[in-house]
Design an enzyme around this catalytic site. Structure first.
Site, PDB file in Angstrom:
ATOM      1  N   VAL A 245      -2.386  -3.306   1.295  1.00  0.00           N
ATOM      2  CA  VAL A 245      -1.132  -2.423   0.747  1.00  0.00           C
ATOM      3  C   VAL A 245      -0.953  -2.935  -0.622  1.00  0.00           C
ATOM      4  O   VAL A 245      -1.352  -4.100  -0.886  1.00  0.00           O
ATOM      5  CB  VAL A 245       0.029  -2.609   1.623  1.00  0.00           C
ATOM      6  CG1 VAL A 245      -0.261  -1.814   2.883  1.00  0.00           C
ATOM      7  CG2 VAL A 245       0.444  -3.842   1.929  1.00  0.00           C
ATOM      8  N   SER A 246      -0.382  -1.990  -1.351  1.00  0.00           N
ATOM      9  CA  SER A 246      -0.591  -2.286  -2.845  1.00  0.00           C
ATOM     10  C   SER A 246       0.724  -3.355  -3.292  1.00  0.00           C
ATOM     11  O   SER A 246       0.755  -4.062  -4.155  1.00  0.00           O
ATOM     12  CB  SER A 246      -0.241  -1.036  -3.725  1.00  0.00           C
ATOM     13  OG  SER A 246      -1.612  -0.408  -3.512  1.00  0.00           O
ATOM     14  N   THR A 247       1.970  -3.233  -2.588  1.00  0.00           N
ATOM     15  CA  THR A 247       2.781  -4.305  -2.736  1.00  0.00           C
ATOM     16  C   THR A 247       3.442  -4.577  -1.672  1.00  0.00           C
ATOM     17  O   THR A 247       3.107  -4.350  -0.530  1.00  0.00           O
ATOM     18  CB  THR A 247       4.105  -3.079  -3.545  1.00  0.00           C
ATOM     19  OG1 THR A 247       4.589  -2.034  -2.523  1.00  0.00           O
ATOM     20  CG2 THR A 247       3.561  -2.222  -4.628  1.00  0.00           C
TER      21      THR A 247
ATOM     22  N   GLN B  68       5.412  -2.436   0.757  1.00  0.00           N
ATOM     23  CA  GLN B  68       4.740  -1.507   1.811  1.00  0.00           C
ATOM     24  C   GLN B  68       4.220  -2.145   3.195  1.00  0.00           C
ATOM     25  O   GLN B  68       4.357  -3.516   3.112  1.00  0.00           O
ATOM     26  CB  GLN B  68       3.434  -0.911   1.023  1.00  0.00           C
ATOM     27  CG  GLN B  68       3.787  -0.136  -0.154  1.00  0.00           C
ATOM     28  CD  GLN B  68       2.502   0.431  -0.766  1.00  0.00           C
ATOM     29  OE1 GLN B  68       1.563  -0.267  -0.943  1.00  0.00           O
ATOM     30  NE2 GLN B  68       2.270   1.601  -1.328  1.00  0.00           N
TER      31      GLN B  68
END
Length: 141
Positions: free
Chosen positions: A22-24, A27
């Site tokens: 996941v990007s962050t 998330q």
């Protein structure tokens, strides 16, 4: 007379390994992890990253650890192929590294499967390219 000793042969089983990203940290990777577990990947064999795909595969600790851990004959599962990298070249380099090590890559969402007959391989390359492009476009919106 020769003495007979029994020997124990240890046979390494090909392992199913998983890679969600996941990007962050805001998330949640639970959906990806659930799909990997449903595909037969043990929760203890999942290597996760919580970081932007702007980092190359070699800059992501979870993927780096997975690539060091995986052996010839192992199977790596990801939810979507765009989880492996931000750019097409990064995805293709990662796939190439896995292939050279004898590691099979499966993408659950995209249907990428190493058992694809050679005459259908361009279809897999097209899927990889399209998913990487789609992932970049979604991250910009």
């Amino acid at each position: 007379m020769l003495s007979q000793r029994s020997t124990l042969a240890i046979v390494a089983m090909d392992m199913k390994l998983g890679y969600p990203r996941v990007s962050t940290t805001d998330q949640d990777a639970r959906m990806q992890i659930a799909a990997l577990v449903e595909a037969g990947v043990g929760e203890d064999k999942i290597f996760i990253d919580h970081m932007s795909a702007a980092k190359t595969a070699k800059e992501r600790p979870g993927l780096t650890e997975l690539l060091k851990y995986a052996r010839d004959g192992d199977q790596v599962y990801c939810w979507r192929i765009d989880r492996l990298g931000r750019s097409l070249i990064d995805v293709l380099n990662t796939v190439d590294e896995m292939t050279k090590k004898g590691i099979a890559l499966y993408s659950l969402f995209d249907g990428v499967d190493p058992s694809t007959p050679p005459n259908e391989a361009p279809c897999c390359t097209s899927k990889i390219s399209q998913r990487a492009t789609d992932g970049r476009q979604l991250s910009r919106t």
